[in-house]
Design a protein around this motif. Structure first.
Motif, short mmCIF file in Angstrom:
data_model
loop_
_atom_site.label_atom_id
_atom_site.label_comp_id
_atom_site.label_asym_id
_atom_site.label_seq_id
_atom_site.Cartn_x
_atom_site.Cartn_y
_atom_site.Cartn_z
N THR A 105 14.41 -32.32 -9.23
CA THR A 105 13.02 -32.70 -10.03
C THR A 105 13.10 -34.04 -10.62
OG1 THR A 105 13.99 -31.75 -12.22
CG2 THR A 105 12.77 -30.18 -10.58
N THR A 126 6.02 -32.21 -14.68
CA THR A 126 7.33 -31.90 -13.81
C THR A 126 6.86 -32.32 -12.37
OG1 THR A 126 8.38 -30.59 -15.28
CG2 THR A 126 9.46 -30.45 -12.99
N LEU A 127 7.65 -33.12 -11.49
CA LEU A 127 7.31 -33.43 -10.21
C LEU A 127 8.41 -32.94 -9.13
CD1 LEU A 127 6.45 -37.10 -11.04
CD2 LEU A 127 4.69 -35.33 -10.82
N TRP A 159 4.33 -40.92 -6.46
CA TRP A 159 3.53 -39.77 -7.13
C TRP A 159 2.42 -40.56 -7.86
CZ3 TRP A 159 5.59 -34.98 -6.49
CH2 TRP A 159 7.13 -34.78 -6.19
N VAL A 161 1.31 -40.00 -11.13
CA VAL A 161 1.69 -39.09 -12.22
C VAL A 161 0.47 -38.40 -13.01
CG1 VAL A 161 2.97 -39.10 -14.75
CG2 VAL A 161 4.07 -40.31 -12.55
N GLY A 164 -0.08 -35.41 -11.00
CA GLY A 164 0.99 -34.46 -10.32
C GLY A 164 0.97 -34.41 -8.82
N GLU A 165 0.24 -35.35 -8.19
CA GLU A 165 -0.09 -35.25 -6.73
C GLU A 165 1.02 -36.29 -5.99
OE1 GLU A 165 -4.69 -34.18 -6.53
OE2 GLU A 165 -4.12 -36.16 -6.75
N VAL A 166 1.46 -35.75 -4.62
CA VAL A 166 2.26 -36.97 -3.97
C VAL A 166 1.13 -37.76 -3.24
CG1 VAL A 166 3.57 -37.13 -1.90
CG2 VAL A 166 4.05 -35.37 -3.54
#
Length: 471
Positions: A105, A126-127, A159, A161, A164-166
């Protein structure tokens, strides 16, 4: 005709010196993990060091001014379930740091300006996207909330941040473990090195390799590469005879290096730290007790050896202060934070000058803390150079800048600008949001106070028992 024998350069006499003993940070149990990252990250406010921790991974964050012996009970940042392998401060918010771990992570943390009473265990976000250990982190130099991570699964993920997306996943470019990743100055390209001994230049938004060079160094040990300010590449590696090398490359002609410097025979992988303002590259080998530095110019031989800073003890890792964190009144052009087994020692690089005035030639405008783009703008294809600031009057870090998290996990690190406006219908979501953030902060402080009161009560009870016992 008289020939000029000595090359003219204002950096010919860069002078390195370790800080006095009382300026070091003592009693830090530096991590023993065998990973070739620097284990240390620093910005104008904080020093962060990856430390040994039972039952998971942790790092310690200290205010820069808190030198001397570190209290053994000083709170840690603990949230990972396996060792932390890399940490990186956000260039656009001095209170935000990302950590990558063996537990697959990436976590992003908000560090308060005050010293917390207990361990920080709750990341902002948390990614999760890697399937193996994550060993490399790098924030985008100009776009807000854009973070790159690279893992043992040979995948690079970029990412947002804020949500929280790719944004992008580069998963079929590297056939083996990635050793280093570096953004160029405006964040439009990446330079990567890999265990397959290939140096690649990648356009992440197009998802393609735009140039590559197989075996830029013949040796078997890991390579590292960084972009220079004008778009060339500096790589460190090993010759076939295990000699350590520094090479300068022009990506438009990858056949032969522009310059190649051979140094010594040693096993330590050279960590390159490049300063675009002075065009000096500093090479710190893990396990070395020295820092070599070279000036990169447009004139042959292009890479000019300047000097070596030597000390007695080997370094476990190294942190490199951004330019805005330096003391311009002392003509300081670089500052390193050298990790020993149990301490962290600042090493200051200065260019001695007789005048007390601000030295314009040493301090051109340098990237400041404001991003030039939003994440969506960058993803859509926009590029922008860093927003520069002058260091003429020194740099004062802004106060605590909250990354506000809404239901969608959108983080907004922008400080309020201008006078406060009267509330209107358009402001309603923001003021509601601010209210929630304040209520959360009040709740957290109440919990801290409550736990302190419980601790005081427990100590008072113990005192009473001791007094009763002595009677």
């Amino acid at each position: 005709m008289s020939r000029r024998v000595v090359r003219q350069s204002k950096f010919r006499h860069v002078f390195g010196q370790a800080a006095k003993a009382d300026q070091a940070y003592e009693d830090i149990r530096v991590s023993k993990v065998t990973w070739d990252s620097s284990f240390c990250a620093v910005n104008p406010k904080f020093l962060a060091v990856i430390v040994e921790a039972g039952g998971g991974g942790a790092f310690i964050v200290l205010p820069l001014a808190k030198t001397g012996r570190v209290d053994k009970n000083h709170p840690l940042v603990t949230g990972h379930t396996a060792p932390v392998l890399d940490i990186d401060w956000c260039p656009h918010n001095d209170n935000v740091i990302a950590s990558a771990s063996d537990d697959t992570t990436v976590m992003v943390w908000q560090i308060p300006d005050y010293t917390p009473m207990r361990n920080i265990t709750e990341p902002i976000i948390t990614l999760e996207g890697h399937s193996k250990r994550v060993g490399i982190l790098s924030w985008h130099p100009t776009a807000r909330n854009v973070l790159l991570s690279a893992g043992g699964d040979n995948v690079i993920i970029i990412w947002n941040v804020g949500t929280g997306e790719v944004l992008l996943s580069l998963d079929d470019m590297h056939p083996d473990i990635i050793h280093s990743v570096c953004w160029n100055r405006n964040g439009s390209l990446l330079a990567t090195t890999c265990k397959d001994k290939t140096l690649r230049i990648v356009d992440p938004r197009k998802g393609q390799v735009v140039a590559e060079r197989a075996r830029p160094h013949e040796g078997a040990r890991p390579l590292r590469a960084v972009f220079t300010a004008d778009g060339k590449l500096l790589s460190t590696g090993f010759s076939r005879m295990s000699e350590r090398q520094l090479a300068l490359w022009d990506p438009n002609n990858f056949e032969e290096p522009v310059a190649l410097q051979e140094m010594d025979t040693s096993n330590g992988v050279l960590l390159p730290f490049y300063d675009p303002d002075s065009s000096i590259i500093y090479l710190c080998g893990k396990g070395d007790s020295s820092i070599r530095y070279f000036e990169i110019t447009d004139e042959a031989p292009f890479v000019h050896y300047l000097n070596t800073f030597s000390s007695k003890e080997p370094q476990r890792g190294m942190g490199f202060m951004p330019k805005r964190g330096l003391d311009v009144s002392k003509c300081e052009i670089a500052r390193f934070y050298k990790l020993h087994e149990r301490k962290c020692e600042p090493i200051i690089m200065t260019v001695p000058r007789k005048s007390d005035l601000f030295q314009d030639d040493l301090y051109p405008d340098t990237p400041g803390p404001e991003p030039a783009l939003e994440a969506d703008e960058w993803l859509s294809g926009q590029d922008a150079d860093p927003v520069l600031i002058s260091l003429r009057d020194g740099y004062v870090p802004p106060k605590h800048r909250e990354l506000r998290v809404t239901k969608r996990n959108i983080l907004d690190a922008r400080p309020p600008s201008g006078p406060r406006r009267s509330q209107s219908a358009s402001d309603a979501p923001l003021s509601q949001h601010t209210l929630e953030a304040l209520l959360q902060e009040i709740k957290a402080l109440r919990e801290q106070v409550q736990s302190q009161e419980q601790r005081i009560t427990a100590l008072e009870n113990m005192l009473c028992e001791l007094v009763d016992g002595t009677d």
